[in-house]
Design a protein around this motif. Structure first.
Motif, PDB file in Angstrom:
ATOM      1  N   ARG A  66      79.294  21.016  36.106  1.00 13.74           N
ATOM      2  CA  ARG A  66      78.819  22.098  35.236  1.00 13.74           C
ATOM      3  C   ARG A  66      79.556  23.414  35.477  1.00 13.74           C
ATOM      4  NH1 ARG A  66      73.810  24.014  35.651  1.00 13.74           N
ATOM      5  NH2 ARG A  66      73.576  23.545  37.865  1.00 13.74           N
ATOM      6  N   PHE A  67      79.933  23.667  36.714  1.00 18.78           N
ATOM      7  CA  PHE A  67      80.592  24.925  37.083  1.00 18.78           C
ATOM      8  C   PHE A  67      82.057  24.648  37.422  1.00 18.78           C
ATOM      9  CE2 PHE A  67      76.707  27.495  38.807  1.00 18.78           C
ATOM     10  CZ  PHE A  67      76.005  27.192  37.654  1.00 18.78           C
ATOM     11  N   THR A  68      82.904  25.627  37.125  1.00 19.94           N
ATOM     12  CA  THR A  68      84.319  25.541  37.457  1.00 19.94           C
ATOM     13  C   THR A  68      84.781  26.850  38.082  1.00 19.94           C
ATOM     14  OG1 THR A  68      84.714  24.030  35.599  1.00 19.94           O
ATOM     15  CG2 THR A  68      86.635  25.092  36.595  1.00 19.94           C
ATOM     16  N   ILE A  69      85.324  26.751  39.270  1.00 21.35           N
ATOM     17  CA  ILE A  69      85.885  27.923  39.934  1.00 21.35           C
ATOM     18  C   ILE A  69      87.388  27.957  39.684  1.00 21.35           C
ATOM     19  CG2 ILE A  69      86.245  26.725  42.142  1.00 21.35           C
ATOM     20  CD1 ILE A  69      85.481  29.369  43.550  1.00 21.35           C
ATOM     21  N   SER A  70      87.916  29.160  39.489  1.00 25.51           N
ATOM     22  CA  SER A  70      89.353  29.310  39.281  1.00 25.51           C
ATOM     23  C   SER A  70      89.767  30.692  39.748  1.00 25.51           C
ATOM     24  CB  SER A  70      89.728  29.095  37.814  1.00 25.51           C
ATOM     25  OG  SER A  70      89.106  30.055  36.984  1.00 25.51           O
ATOM     26  N   ARG A  71      91.066  30.883  39.843  1.00 22.27           N
ATOM     27  CA  ARG A  71      91.583  32.185  40.265  1.00 22.27           C
ATOM     28  C   ARG A  71      92.846  32.505  39.498  1.00 22.27           C
ATOM     29  NH1 ARG A  71      92.321  31.539  46.464  1.00 22.27           N
ATOM     30  NH2 ARG A  71      93.112  33.682  46.283  1.00 22.27           N
ATOM     31  N   ASP A  72      93.062  33.791  39.289  1.00 24.87           N
ATOM     32  CA  ASP A  72      94.293  34.282  38.673  1.00 24.87           C
ATOM     33  C   ASP A  72      94.901  35.262  39.662  1.00 24.87           C
ATOM     34  OD1 ASP A  72      96.283  35.581  37.228  1.00 24.87           O
ATOM     35  OD2 ASP A  72      95.192  35.471  35.350  1.00 24.87           O
ATOM     36  N   ASN A  73      95.873  34.795  40.413  1.00 24.15           N
ATOM     37  CA  ASN A  73      96.459  35.636  41.456  1.00 24.15           C
ATOM     38  C   ASN A  73      97.231  36.824  40.865  1.00 24.15           C
ATOM     39  OD1 ASN A  73      95.416  34.027  43.486  1.00 24.15           O
ATOM     40  ND2 ASN A  73      97.262  32.768  43.657  1.00 24.15           N
ATOM     41  N   ALA A  74      97.731  36.675  39.651  1.00 23.94           N
ATOM     42  CA  ALA A  74      98.444  37.794  39.015  1.00 23.94           C
ATOM     43  C   ALA A  74      97.480  38.932  38.678  1.00 23.94           C
ATOM     44  CB  ALA A  74      99.152  37.314  37.760  1.00 23.94           C
ATOM     45  N   LYS A  75      96.220  38.590  38.434  1.00 25.18           N
ATOM     46  CA  LYS A  75      95.213  39.597  38.093  1.00 25.18           C
ATOM     47  C   LYS A  75      94.274  39.904  39.253  1.00 25.18           C
ATOM     48  CE  LYS A  75      95.098  38.482  33.153  1.00 25.18           C
ATOM     49  NZ  LYS A  75      94.244  38.066  31.998  1.00 25.18           N
ATOM     50  N   ASN A  76      94.512  39.257  40.403  1.00 26.86           N
ATOM     51  CA  ASN A  76      93.632  39.461  41.568  1.00 26.86           C
ATOM     52  C   ASN A  76      92.167  39.241  41.204  1.00 26.86           C
ATOM     53  OD1 ASN A  76      95.840  40.081  43.160  1.00 26.86           O
ATOM     54  ND2 ASN A  76      95.533  42.283  43.062  1.00 26.86           N
ATOM     55  N   THR A  77      91.909  38.167  40.482  1.00 26.03           N
ATOM     56  CA  THR A  77      90.569  37.927  39.986  1.00 26.03           C
ATOM     57  C   THR A  77      90.144  36.478  40.212  1.00 26.03           C
ATOM     58  OG1 THR A  77      90.845  39.620  38.285  1.00 26.03           O
ATOM     59  CG2 THR A  77      89.053  38.068  37.980  1.00 26.03           C
ATOM     60  N   LEU A  78      88.903  36.344  40.645  1.00 27.43           N
ATOM     61  CA  LEU A  78      88.260  35.056  40.837  1.00 27.43           C
ATOM     62  C   LEU A  78      87.268  34.859  39.697  1.00 27.43           C
ATOM     63  CD1 LEU A  78      87.679  32.666  42.915  1.00 27.43           C
ATOM     64  CD2 LEU A  78      85.790  34.117  43.720  1.00 27.43           C
ATOM     65  N   TYR A  79      87.141  33.608  39.238  1.00 24.66           N
ATOM     66  CA  TYR A  79      86.227  33.309  38.137  1.00 24.66           C
ATOM     67  C   TYR A  79      85.272  32.183  38.509  1.00 24.66           C
ATOM     68  CZ  TYR A  79      89.802  35.790  35.423  1.00 24.66           C
ATOM     69  OH  TYR A  79      90.693  36.727  34.960  1.00 24.66           O
ATOM     70  N   LEU A  80      84.136  32.179  37.824  1.00 20.05           N
ATOM     71  CA  LEU A  80      83.222  31.046  37.896  1.00 20.05           C
ATOM     72  C   LEU A  80      82.721  30.795  36.480  1.00 20.05           C
ATOM     73  CD1 LEU A  80      81.819  28.995  39.791  1.00 20.05           C
ATOM     74  CD2 LEU A  80      79.833  30.531  39.779  1.00 20.05           C
ATOM     75  N   ARG A  81      83.169  29.699  35.914  1.00 20.54           N
ATOM     76  CA  ARG A  81      82.693  29.294  34.597  1.00 20.54           C
ATOM     77  C   ARG A  81      81.463  28.420  34.792  1.00 20.54           C
ATOM     78  NH1 ARG A  81      82.445  30.571  29.222  1.00 20.54           N
ATOM     79  NH2 ARG A  81      82.212  28.692  27.961  1.00 20.54           N
ATOM     80  N   MET A  82      80.350  28.844  34.216  1.00 17.92           N
ATOM     81  CA  MET A  82      79.081  28.137  34.383  1.00 17.92           C
ATOM     82  C   MET A  82      78.628  27.610  33.029  1.00 17.92           C
ATOM     83  SD  MET A  82      77.158  30.810  36.934  1.00 17.92           S
ATOM     84  CE  MET A  82      77.177  32.133  35.747  1.00 17.92           C
ATOM     85  N   SER A  83      78.469  26.304  32.938  1.00 19.64           N
ATOM     86  CA  SER A  83      78.035  25.669  31.692  1.00 19.64           C
ATOM     87  C   SER A  83      76.729  24.914  31.916  1.00 19.64           C
ATOM     88  CB  SER A  83      79.118  24.693  31.207  1.00 19.64           C
ATOM     89  OG  SER A  83      80.338  25.350  30.998  1.00 19.64           O
ATOM     90  N   SER A  84      76.086  24.571  30.810  1.00 15.55           N
ATOM     91  CA  SER A  84      74.814  23.827  30.885  1.00 15.55           C
ATOM     92  C   SER A  84      73.863  24.453  31.903  1.00 15.55           C
ATOM     93  CB  SER A  84      75.089  22.368  31.248  1.00 15.55           C
ATOM     94  OG  SER A  84      75.951  21.760  30.313  1.00 15.55           O
ATOM     95  N   LEU A  85      73.699  25.747  31.776  1.00 18.45           N
ATOM     96  CA  LEU A  85      72.889  26.475  32.763  1.00 18.45           C
ATOM     97  C   LEU A  85      71.435  26.023  32.736  1.00 18.45           C
ATOM     98  CD1 LEU A  85      74.540  29.952  32.389  1.00 18.45           C
ATOM     99  CD2 LEU A  85      74.266  28.730  34.544  1.00 18.45           C
ATOM    100  N   LYS A  86      70.835  26.029  33.912  1.00 15.24           N
ATOM    101  CA  LYS A  86      69.449  25.612  34.096  1.00 15.24           C
ATOM    102  C   LYS A  86      68.654  26.771  34.695  1.00 15.24           C
ATOM    103  CE  LYS A  86      71.024  20.947  35.311  1.00 15.24           C
ATOM    104  NZ  LYS A  86      70.983  19.890  36.354  1.00 15.24           N
ATOM    105  N   PRO A  87      67.349  26.789  34.517  1.00 13.79           N
ATOM    106  CA  PRO A  87      66.548  27.861  35.134  1.00 13.79           C
ATOM    107  C   PRO A  87      66.751  27.949  36.646  1.00 13.79           C
ATOM    108  CG  PRO A  87      65.248  26.709  33.493  1.00 13.79           C
ATOM    109  CD  PRO A  87      66.543  25.953  33.623  1.00 13.79           C
ATOM    110  N   GLU A  88      66.995  26.829  37.288  1.00 13.33           N
ATOM    111  CA  GLU A  88      67.199  26.848  38.751  1.00 13.33           C
ATOM    112  C   GLU A  88      68.538  27.457  39.160  1.00 13.33           C
ATOM    113  OE1 GLU A  88      66.314  24.217  36.858  1.00 13.33           O
ATOM    114  OE2 GLU A  88      67.228  22.363  37.583  1.00 13.33           O
ATOM    115  N   ASP A  89      69.391  27.772  38.192  1.00 17.95           N
ATOM    116  CA  ASP A  89      70.633  28.496  38.490  1.00 17.95           C
ATOM    117  C   ASP A  89      70.405  29.993  38.598  1.00 17.95           C
ATOM    118  OD1 ASP A  89      72.299  26.237  36.269  1.00 17.95           O
ATOM    119  OD2 ASP A  89      72.328  26.189  38.466  1.00 17.95           O
TER     120      ASP A  89
END
Length: 117
Positions: A66-89
């Motif tokens: 459901r979640f995907t972590i990624s990074r863009d070193n050129a932008k010095n940015t970390l990401y977390l894509r969260m899909s199919s979110l649940k109340p327990e998230d």
């Protein structure tokens, strides 16, 4: 001065998606292993996803697929894509930077994610 600034949190309905960002400054981002953690009210902070400087990833069982972590070193940015979110998230989500050459660890201030019907 090391800074980690999370953004992208919010209030969403179950099943929807969000993308968190963590803007890093004050250190060589590409050399650091990075992680996303979350803390729900009354509970301990736990690892959600992790990405090494070489882009190896790992996830908590509760978010795999459901979640995907990624990074863009050129932008010095970390990401977390969260899909199919649940109340327990629902939690405060933090990004974390781990120095490759010392025991130093840095945390952001957190971004709130609330999943409600």
């Amino acid at each position: 001065q090391v800074q980690l600034v999370e953004s992208g949190g919010g209030l969403v309905q179950p099943g929807r998606s969000l993308r968190l960002s963590c803007a890093a400054s004050g250190f060589t981002f590409s050399r650091y292993d990075m992680g996303w953690y979350r803390q729900a009210p009354g509970k301990e902070r736990k690892l959600v996803a992790f990405i090494t400087s070489r882009n190896s990833t790992d996830y908590a069982d509760s978010v795999k697929g459901r979640f995907t972590i990624s990074r863009d070193n050129a932008k010095n940015t970390l990401y977390l894509r969260m899909s199919s979110l649940k109340p327990e998230d629902t939690a405060l989500y933090y990004c974390k930077a781990l120095s490759p050459n010392s025991p130093n660890v840095y945390w952001g201030q957190g971004a709130q994610v609330t999943v409600v019907s």
